[in-house]
Design an enzyme around this catalytic site. Structure first.
Site, mmCIF file in Angstrom:
data_model
loop_
_atom_site.group_PDB
_atom_site.id
_atom_site.type_symbol
_atom_site.label_atom_id
_atom_site.label_comp_id
_atom_site.label_asym_id
_atom_site.label_seq_id
_atom_site.Cartn_x
_atom_site.Cartn_y
_atom_site.Cartn_z
ATOM 1 N N GLY A 72 16.324 16.887 54.827
ATOM 2 C CA GLY A 72 17.569 16.140 54.761
ATOM 3 C C GLY A 72 17.383 14.797 54.082
ATOM 4 C CB THR A 73 14.697 12.269 54.361
ATOM 5 O OG1 THR A 73 14.804 12.235 55.786
ATOM 6 C CG2 THR A 73 14.407 10.884 53.834
ATOM 7 C CG ASN A 151 21.620 10.484 64.030
ATOM 8 O OD1 ASN A 151 22.413 9.897 63.300
ATOM 9 N ND2 ASN A 151 20.501 9.935 64.454
ATOM 10 N N GLY A 200 17.351 22.044 57.413
ATOM 11 C CA GLY A 200 17.144 23.326 58.080
ATOM 12 C C GLY A 200 16.811 23.227 59.559
ATOM 13 C CB CYS A 325 10.735 1.163 74.628
ATOM 14 S SG CYS A 325 10.501 -0.544 75.091
HETATM 15 C C1 LIG Z 1 22.112 12.433 60.371
HETATM 16 C C2 LIG Z 1 20.730 12.746 59.883
HETATM 17 N N1 LIG Z 1 20.420 12.567 58.586
HETATM 18 C C3 LIG Z 1 19.204 12.851 58.101
HETATM 19 C C4 LIG Z 1 18.200 13.333 58.908
HETATM 20 C C5 LIG Z 1 16.853 13.586 58.310
HETATM 21 O O1 LIG Z 1 16.588 14.933 58.116
HETATM 22 P P1 LIG Z 1 15.110 15.414 57.820
HETATM 23 O O2 LIG Z 1 14.345 15.213 59.082
HETATM 24 O O3 LIG Z 1 15.208 16.855 57.452
HETATM 25 O O4 LIG Z 1 14.595 14.600 56.691
HETATM 26 C C6 LIG Z 1 18.481 13.544 60.270
HETATM 27 C C7 LIG Z 1 17.449 14.076 61.182
HETATM 28 O O5 LIG Z 1 16.726 13.372 61.858
HETATM 29 C C8 LIG Z 1 19.767 13.237 60.766
HETATM 30 O O6 LIG Z 1 20.060 13.383 62.056
#
Ligand SMILES: Cc1ncc(COP(=O)(O)O)c(C=O)c1O
Lengths: 402, 324
Positions: A72-73, A151, A200, A325
């Site tokens: 996702g990043t 999230n 994924g 923390c």
């Molecule tokens: C809203 C959101 N964006 C991006 C990510 C990052 O995804 P990834 O861990 O596949 O890079 C996450 C997961 O932690 C997420 O919750």
């Protein structure tokens, strides 16, 4: 009794059917999909199928709009950097204060490189002010990037409406949909969203595979240049086993969508009601009427989140916290601060996130386990007397802050 | 999850001396609002002997904050106040068989509470000399406040300096970007430009590093009053590295002028009073070269406040500096 996993917004268990689908791609199906021979061809065909199943889950018009990435990043970075590269004359970015670090950290870096980053603020329930948003749309804006679901709280943003406003103003719109994909139905062909990120491992596929959806006709500049993989938009030999897995997971997500929004949602609601009924000085954060069906974030006042998690963990319950923390930083979650949650509550937020594997029996056990844990920690807290907060807690205990 | 020792877990799951003492005659309330920890320490002190007969704590905080509080109360019981004052935060961490670097502030909070309680008993006003920020270097648990204070007090100008003075950045080196940004910001405040060192190995080759003065210990460095930033520091005051940085800065400032004339200058080496530079492009061999070098030399002497000789090195015929 086995442990109870209520941290599905952090990551999910890979579905056994997904594992089964991907395993052959480590052994007999090891070919490079770019190769001409049969070894490669068979893998190529499997990738095509996976692409189509992601296309179906997203309701995308074309399968060529699906670009596989490593997470996702990466999808988030690719989207934003592409928009800046493709439109060098535009120097502004619009996003929100409550994005995932995958967006926020990148934007903070870009701000040091001369870009202007507008971070839309949220109210105490985590909602945006669309009038402020509209007033920022201009020809200087290269991209709007707004997450679909948060999230930490599960709060949903009106992304469809915001995308349309951006589109009408001639501005690229990206959404980090990592938390929503697989949990709520999406139909991108009827939306004005130009780019969308998913990951994924949040939908029962493995870690290390993601997707960037790129609407046909959207100007694009690759992050990784090299081979012609993903039509030259993301070079690097495909992670075929994980892509096949993601395809299978997308198929299953569609099948379980109704379950997620009925059974899982009801379990979440039961957990919420159960905890709030027996724990005083606790409240739900975010926008309870407008959130993901699987997410519950509760602030327990006057105690600290990491301590709660450690005791929950000892009781065999896995959850997560917006406490400072747990992140290794000193500040509590930026999402809680953005909503103006007081420090005495922001440090004590706990996120319970369910999945299709969560059972009613598990929820019942958590409802029983939480109240004594909270009570035990409150007994240690200087803000708490026998059965309630001390009178005027902030005055009764006003430590010298070092 | 954190790598907590068994001792930390034990004190967290079964804390000793939890709750406020009914007959307390000393109370210390301390906390750190941003990191979400706060502690009230209550002591029962025997007035004639000043021995701590009993101790109790109330803590709002994470697992290690609760464990540190519990450990502290166990440690101080039976001590005199003067003995208790000798306890350092490291003693508390040691008692718990160590704390993760991110959690050392919990032990600091324990020590502060103890000082506050004793000051309360003695009717003294506690001076607050402790401040903490987000952790910069995880290897050595150095926070941002410490780095900034030290950079300020010692006019530091390189990542290497920061490592020598505070240890920050001396381990895995992943915090160097953060240290660079702190330096960039703080040097800008004092009107200087941060010039990053090139790749380490390369820097060694170009710049012979002379033995350095013993770095001051971190604690002293952080608390030392800031030396007034001298506009033109006296020679000898700069370390070798600082001196080279300054030379590089002067050259950096001159370069745009040369580049406008399609030339360039590059620092090759510094050896005592000799500054070796390489002229390139339109500068080499041209008649202006000697006056260019003279100009550079003048600028360098003004900035460094000492005599230096600029020596050109190049494959072409050496240029002599007019008037030298
Ligand atoms: C809203 C959101 N964006 C991006 C990510 C990052 O995804 P990834 O861990 O596949 O890079 C996450 C997961 O932690 C997420 O919750």
């Amino acid at each position: 009794m086995s442990d109870i996993y209520l941290d599905n917004n952090a990551t999910t268990k890979v579905d056994p059917a997904v594992v089964e689908a991907m395993l052959p791609f480590f052994t007999e199906q090891f070919g490079n999909p770019s190769s001409l021979h049969n070894f490669g061809n068979r893998v190529g065909a499997a990738l095509k199928k996976a692409r189509q199943s992601v296309q179906t889950l997203l309701g995308a018009e074309h399968d060529s709009e699906i670009i596989f990435t490593s997470c996702g990043t990466e999808s988030d970075s690719t989207a934003i950097l592409s928009a800046l590269k493709a439109q060098p004359e535009r120097k502004e970015i619009i996003t929100t204060t409550v994005e995932h670090p995958a967006i926020l950290t990148l934007c903070d870096q870009l701000a040091t490189e001369g870009y202007t980053v507008h971070k839309l603020e949220v109210d105490n329930r985590g909602r945006l002010d669309l009038d402020v948003y509209k007033s920022l749309l201009s020809d200087n804006v290269a991209i709007v990037s707004v997450m679909w679901a948060n999230n930490e709280t599960g709060t949903l943003f009106p992304v469809l409406e915001m995308a349309q406003l951006a589109d009408e103003a001639g501005i690229l719109f990206h959404t980090d949909a990592v938390q929503i994909v697989g949990k709520l139905p999406i139909d991108l062909k009827s939306a004005s969203i130009h780019m969308l990120s998913l990951s994924g491992h949040k939908l029962h596929a493995p870690k290390g595979v993601g997707v960037l959806y790129l609407k046909r006709g959207t100007r694009f500049r690759p992050l990784l240049r090299g081979g012609h993989q993903e039509r030259g938009r993301r070079a690097g030999t495909e992670n075929s086993a994980s892509i096949v897995a993601l395809g299978k997971a997308a198929e299953l997500a569609l099948q379980h969508m109704e379950h997620e929004n009925t059974v899982v949602k009801a379990l979440r609601d039961k957990l919420q009601a159960g905890i709030l009924a027996s724990v005083p000085n606790a409240f739900v954060t975010g926008d309870p009427d407008n959130r993901l069906p699987n997410t519950l974030n509760i602030a327990f006042e006057y105690i600290e989140g990491e301590a709660i998690l450690l005791l929950l963990n000892k009781a065999g319950i896995a959850a997560s916290s917006g406490s400072a923390c747990t992140s290794g930083s000193l500040e509590p979650s930026h999402v809680m601060r953005a909503m103006g949650i007081p420090y005495t509550a922001a440090h004590g937020t706990v996120r319970f996130s369910l999945s299709r594997y969560t059972t009613e029996d598990e929820i019942d056990r958590v409802i029983v386990a939480v109240p004594p844990i909270v009570a035990q920690l409150r007994k240690l807290s200087p803000y708490w007397s026998d059965n309630g907060p001390v009178a005027e807690p902030e005055k009764a205990f006003a430590p010298v802050y070092a | 999850m954190w790598d907590y020792s068994e001792k930390v877990k034990e004190h967290f799951y079964n804390p000793k001396n939890a709750g406020a003492l009914a007959e307390a005659n000393a109370t210390g309330d301390v906390g750190s609002i941003s990191c979400g920890d706060a502690l009230r320490l209550t002591l029962k002190v025997d007035p004639p002997t000043e021995i701590i007969l009993d101790a109790g704590f109330q803590t709002f905080g994470c697992g290690s904050a609760i464990a540190s509080s519990s450990a502290l109360t166990e440690m101080v019981k039976g001590m005199t106040l003067d003995q208790a004052l000798q306890i350092t935060n490291q003693d508390i961490a040691d008692y718990l068989d160590g704390l993760p670097p991110e959690k050392m502030h919990c032990s600091v909070m324990g020590r502060e509470a103890l000082r506050a309680a004793i000051a309360d008993y003695r009717g003294e006003v506690l001076e607050d000399d402790h401040e903490e920020g987000a952790l910069v270097c995880k290897c050595f648990a150095i926070d941002e406040v410490m780095v900034r204070d030290t950079v300020k007090a010692n006019n530091l100008s390189s990542v290497e300096d920061v490592t020598n003075y505070t240890k920050a950045g001396g381990g895995c080196s992943s915090c160097h970007e953060k240290i660079e940004s702190i330096l960039t910001e703080m040097m800008a405040e004092r009107g200087e430009v941060f010039v990053p060192a090139p790749v380490k190995g390369k820097q060694k080759k170009v710049v012979p590093v002379k033995p350095k003065e013993e770095p001051a210990p971190a604690k002293v460095a952080a608390q030392a009053p800031a030396a007034p930033a001298a506009a033109a520091p006296a020679p000898g005051k700069l370390t070798t590295v600082q001196r080279i940085r300054r030379i590089e800065m002067v050259l950096e400032a001159i370069r745009p002028n040369l580049q406008r004339d399609h030339g360039d200058v590059e620092l090759v080496d510094v050896d005592g009073k000799n500054v070796y530079v390489k002229l390139s492009g339109a500068c080499t061999g041209c008649q202006l070269a000697s006056s260019t070098l003279g100009g550079i030399q003048q600028r360098l002497m003004e900035d460094l406040g000492e005599f230096v000789k600029v020596v050109p090195v190049s494959a072409n015929a050496p240029v002599t500096i007019a008037g030298m």
